[in-house]
Design an enzyme around this catalytic site. Structure first.
Site, short mmCIF file in Angstrom:
data_model
loop_
_atom_site.label_atom_id
_atom_site.label_comp_id
_atom_site.label_asym_id
_atom_site.label_seq_id
_atom_site.Cartn_x
_atom_site.Cartn_y
_atom_site.Cartn_z
N LYS A 261 0.79 -1.22 0.00
CA LYS A 261 0.00 0.00 0.00
C LYS A 261 0.82 1.28 0.00
CE LYS A 261 -4.46 -1.43 1.70
NZ LYS A 261 -5.54 -1.19 2.64
N LYS B 166 -3.48 4.28 10.99
CA LYS B 166 -3.54 2.92 10.47
C LYS B 166 -2.22 2.21 10.73
CE LYS B 166 -6.72 3.65 6.58
NZ LYS B 166 -6.80 3.65 5.12
N GLY C 191 -7.77 -5.25 7.75
CA GLY C 191 -8.93 -5.76 8.47
C GLY C 191 -9.36 -4.94 9.67
N GLY C 192 -8.99 -3.66 9.69
CA GLY C 192 -9.51 -2.79 10.74
C GLY C 192 -8.72 -2.80 12.02
N GLU D 252 -3.75 9.19 7.87
CA GLU D 252 -4.39 9.71 6.66
C GLU D 252 -5.55 10.59 7.06
OE1 GLU D 252 -5.76 6.42 4.36
OE2 GLU D 252 -3.87 6.14 3.30
N GLU E 80 -8.57 2.58 -7.69
CA GLU E 80 -9.66 2.90 -6.78
C GLU E 80 -9.42 4.21 -6.06
OE1 GLU E 80 -11.59 -1.39 -5.90
OE2 GLU E 80 -10.38 -0.56 -4.28
N GLU F 68 -6.09 2.56 -3.81
CA GLU F 68 -5.27 1.42 -4.21
C GLU F 68 -5.53 1.05 -5.66
OE1 GLU F 68 -6.43 -1.72 -1.47
OE2 GLU F 68 -7.80 -2.52 -2.96
N ASN G 149 -6.03 -2.25 -8.30
CA ASN G 149 -6.23 -3.69 -8.47
C ASN G 149 -5.69 -4.10 -9.82
OD1 ASN G 149 -7.60 -4.08 -5.99
ND2 ASN G 149 -9.42 -3.16 -6.90
N ARG H 285 -5.88 -6.56 -11.92
CA ARG H 285 -6.58 -7.71 -12.50
C ARG H 285 -7.91 -7.25 -13.06
NH1 ARG H 285 -10.39 -7.35 -8.55
NH2 ARG H 285 -9.61 -7.08 -6.44
#
Lengths: 174, 457, 457, 174
Positions: free
Chosen positions: C116, C158, C164-165, C200, C275, C288, C290, C292
């Site tokens: 990331k 973060k 996953g939070g 962020e 995104e 981010e 992706n 694919r």
């Protein structure tokens, strides 16, 4: 348990099986039957295909509660891709002769709003006797009885729309 | 605006209309025969009324039953679909008399277009190119010879009262004409009680090209381009495409103008199709007009983006064409439709019965219009169309490849279908070249026969 | 040109790739676990190889098994679909070492985008707008307070190693920051063995907007516009649309330019998605990439007319973008996709099992991508997506109405699906207005709960 | 309950069983019957319970393998949307223990082209004995026997591609 009982039970089980019934319960003053078939249980309430309710009703001849009168035409015949016939359409007069509407239209039990009704429950009728009018395209079509006997029940209400083949009267045939 | 539509039809087209209505917030009433009780058009309509026993004549073609159903359901409009009552002017008149909007042209226009010679005269007057011919009865052999000389051989003699090939003769020279004239006349007299004949130019290898039209009730007409429908067997279309490779943009535009003028003259409204024959030189000639939505309307929808059934509903609600289709749509890509019939793919015998497995293809550019499903039944009483498989690609090549892929994923068991036939057609070099005509299926089936014979050796 | 592709995936995306290959004349090899023996991707591929037991780790995620299958089948390329091995750079490297073309970007790029903070730095360098933040580790409380002041509250802390939070805290004022900083750091340390944090800007009600990209192996990049994917539940997308009502044609064009430049810099190729979060003022920030094809690629296909999977295959064959998509496509109409999952529509519990009834909707503007069928089984081992229902209309209103119609005709029995959930969402005023954000589902489910309570009274 | 009753009851039970009934209850003033069949009742004419479909399919795959050649892998597993498993094929090595391939790859019966084969039909093997090599990604994976007994049949040919779970050897276990 006599042979006759067994034969009837057999017929019932075969019928239930052919109809894809999974569980069954019946209670009468003199008899109580409950059974469950083995096999996969579908999650959703998928009713078996081609379930002939009239046949079941006939098999169970004596005991059933009075089902609600057939819903107005407005209800679409519920028929899933699984070809389901709604359970609500149990014929409550199995054994009786049913006079059905030969046409689509509006049912009237009398020739005019203030006239006498053509027939009422308890009347004895002959084949050919006019039982009601079904109005279609402003035409008053007289519907005649196709059996002789006693009017057991009038299955529709005046002013109610009826579709082709909809039961109008139950007659206990002579 | 229309609030509630009765759909006087069954099968995929009934479901097509129901879907369009649902998307527009219009309530729907299905009618059905006893054989169609478990059909999807019954399930997916808001209301459903049984109107008669299985035979069409007693149910779907039973005008009083349909009208009566519309009245008791309180429908304010009837959509006739195709076939059945869709081109029955009397039915449209009864609708009008019963204060129910008939979704189609006025009955007078339907009636006029239903009579071939009147339609021909009407179109000729409106300057639509028609097949050269006698424009009326050819009373004698002598007259016939004169006409043939002016039209040029080959010509075809047809019975004025005729249909179905009877009283019909193709003449290729003046030598054979007299005898053929007599035969045709006698045959017509025996078949129809009327021996009168007329004459037309005969095209050996015609293509079948048709133009899709929309017209509002305010005199505005638009052509949505053509469809190529030459793949037929015994006058039954099997495969349709849009656009036709034979029609240039210029021709399309010119035909659009001609059609606009002629339908305005006639007072046409709602959707319609004008059918033409195209000769070997690319010249097209009017043959007839279909005053309804057609089976193959979907290919036009795919290349124009116009929803023809919604357009029908909006036209019938009195809307203007300029609001429905604001500008002449561009033709984008190429669309092909296969009619999947419940028929044996070689013998063409009907194959009614219960469907046991039904896997419909999907994915990018694939559209399926069907009212069938696994466990569904194809009744013996009606036509054999169970699904339309429509593929859209950026060009004809991609559309064909997509069709082959989709056909290979369309699985139907329990009955025979024409899927294997379509698979063979899409592998056929003549079909793929696009250089075919209405005689294609005869040649194709002949080739197939030869192939099977060779394989059997 | 690629001749034979192994599809290293299952379900609808495997069938989607198989269909694209078939339409292009490329042979296909399916791989499957023992649980998928009767799956349609196995049936419709030219060849199929069982690669392991049901659990993904032993079959679909088993790199040696997949490579070995490609080798024995003689496949010259592998399409990874989405999920599974699609963003596994090691797998792409093994493919390269085995002389099998991986249909996706080079492994170096996948790896870079998978981290990331590297991705963020890379995009920042390429002048893509990124969320204001610390650009690295915030080592102390004091640093955190300074950063927060410059970014402006609310901010989010973060975990550098996180996901996953966990190790994540939203801070709304300088008073609460110190305690939250300690909590987050401790949590991160316990969860990931690394207590380092970064910061962020926090957006209260973000939209999720993503851009679809195609890039060839010759340095040419094209943006195919955006998708709106804010309808999510626990970061799982449920409904996606194209275009977004929030993006103006001008913004779209500008973003296209930025994307083009940045992906060229990176050396990206094949399909990808960038995104973004959009804040309440319409400003968008990179989150981010992706690397694919995505589940929701279909909505872009519907509005641009570009077949993204075919484009992937052609790019991997070395073709130039200018041959694949000759000119920047116009956005035509509006497309919406519903993910139909085998889940309870209220409790969201998985519902694997045997499907007994499966009626898929069709007709104009309706596309279904699925590998399920009546009598098919949804195994418990994989994700719950059984079908994607995509509707295309001339505008968002028509697309929504079409979706409601199609959902009402999508019949699945034997298992639970999210169809009833989608029906409720499409009847929801907030959804229909288009004025929503990624918190929509929380509010919607709250409303539903209240409604049910009120009804129960 | 007299002998006649018992006979009838027997008939009833047999009939219910044949019909695939799982549970049954009947109550009459003079008689009450309740029963439940043990375990999975074989549904009439359905697939036998506990039938190992994967095993059947694997066996069928083996048969395919012995057909023409590397086409083995090429044939998609026969699986219609109806998920029908053809009943026609019968296990030719019923009773034998089957050693299956644990990985996808290429089968070799010997360590190198000119070496002796690891095992041949008729050999007695112990569990753990190397039976063959399956090459995957240039790695030679030795496949050991998971049973002791006599090699009855080698189900694949050298150089043939094999998929996961594909039967390699039939062993008559000791």
């Amino acid at each position: 348990m006599d042979g006759n009982d067994l034969k009837e039970l057999r017929e019932l089980v075969e019928f239930l099986k052919a109809s894809g019934v999974e569980e069954f319960e019946m209670e009468r003053p003199d008899l109580k039957v409950g059974l469950k078939f083995a096999g996969e249980t579908p999650v959703a309430a998928a009713t078996p295909a081609g379930f002939d309710m009239a046949q079941l009703a006939a098999l169970m001849a004596a005991q059933r509660g009075s089902a609600p009168a057939p819903a107005a035409v407005a209800a679409p015949a519920a028929s899933a891709p699984a070809a389901v016939v709604p359970a609500a359409e149990v014929d409550p007069h199995a054994g009786a002769h049913i006079v059905k509407s030969p046409i689509v239209g509006t049912f009237y039990d009398a020739p005019s709003p203030d006239a006498e009704v053509f027939v009422k429950v308890g009347d004895q009728v002959e084949a050919g006797k006019v039982l009601c009018i079904v109005e279609a395209m402003k035409l008053m079509n007289e519907i005649e009885s196709d059996a002789a006997g006693e009017i057991v029940k009038v299955l529709v209400k005046p002013g109610q729309p009826v579709e082709y083949g909809q039961p109008l009267f139950a007659i206990k045939a002579r | 605006m229309i609030r509630k539509v009765l759909i006087a039809n069954r099968g995929e087209i009934a479901l097509r209309v129901i879907s369009a209505c649902k998307e527009m917030g219009i309530r729907t009433v299905a009618v059905y025969s006893e054989a169609d009780r478990n059909s999807l058009h019954v399930r997916f309509a808001d209301e459903a009324i049984c109107i008669g026993p299985p035979k069409s004549a007693d149910s779907y073609l039973n005008v009083p039953a349909v009208i009566s159903a519309a009245e008791i359901a309180g429908a304010d409009a009837v959509h006739p679909g195709y076939g059945l009552l869709s081109e029955n002017a009397n039915f449209a008149e009864v609708c009008r008399a019963s204060n129910i909007k008939f979704i189609g042209p006025p009955p007078e226009v339907t009636r006029m277009m239903g009579e071939k010679s009147t339609a021909r005269q009407t179109m000729k007057k409106a300057k639509v190119p028609i097949l050269p011919g006698s424009d009326g009865i050819v009373a004698t052999e002598g007259e016939a010879l004169e006409w043939a000389q002016s039209i040029k051989y080959p010509v075809i003699l047809k019975a004025v009262a005729g249909g179905g090939g009877r009283g019909m003769r193709i003449c290729r020279s003046k030598e054979e004409l007299p005898a053929l004239y007599q035969q045709a006349s006698t045959e017509a007299l025996n078949a129809f009680g009327n021996g009168e004949l007329y004459m037309e130019k005969f095209i050996e290898r015609p293509r079948h090209i048709e133009f899709q039209v929309l017209a509002d009730e305010h005199g505005n007409v638009m052509s949505l381009g053509e469809r190529e429908c030459s793949i037929q067997r015994r006058h039954q279309k099997l495969i349709e495409e849009a656009p036709s490779l034979q029609i240039t943009p210029k021709q399309r535009e010119e035909m659009g103008k001609v059609i606009k003028r002629s339908l305005k003259d006639i007072g046409y409204w709602n959707a319609g199709t004008i059918e033409f024959l195209m000769d070997e030189d690319g010249q097209i000639y009017f043959i007839e007009m279909n005053t309804r939505i057609q089976v193959e309307h979907c290919v036009t929808e795919m290349v124009t983006g116009v929803d023809l059934v919604k357009a029908q509903l909006r036209i019938a609600s009195g809307e203007k064409l300029s609001d429905i289709v604001p500008k002449q749509p561009e033709i984008i890509g190429h669309a092909i439709e296969c009619r999947i019939n419940a028929e044996h793919p070689e013998k063409f015998t009907p194959s009614p019965g219960k469907i046991t497995v039904y896997n419909v293809p999907g994915g990018n550019g694939v559209r399926v219009d069907t009212a069938q499903y696994a466990e569904g039944v194809v009744p013996q009483y009606y036509d054999s169309l169970i699904a339309k498989l429509i593929c859209h690609g950026k060009d004809r090549e991609e559309a064909m490849n997509k069709m082959q892929r989709a056909l290979s994923q369309f699985v139907v068991q329990g009955i025979h279908t024409t899927i294997p036939l379509h698979e063979k057609i899409f592998a056929d070099a003549e079909f793929r070249s696009g250089a075919f005509d209405t005689k294609f299926m005869e040649r194709f089936l002949e080739r197939e026969k030869d192939r099977l014979k060779a394989e059997a050796k």
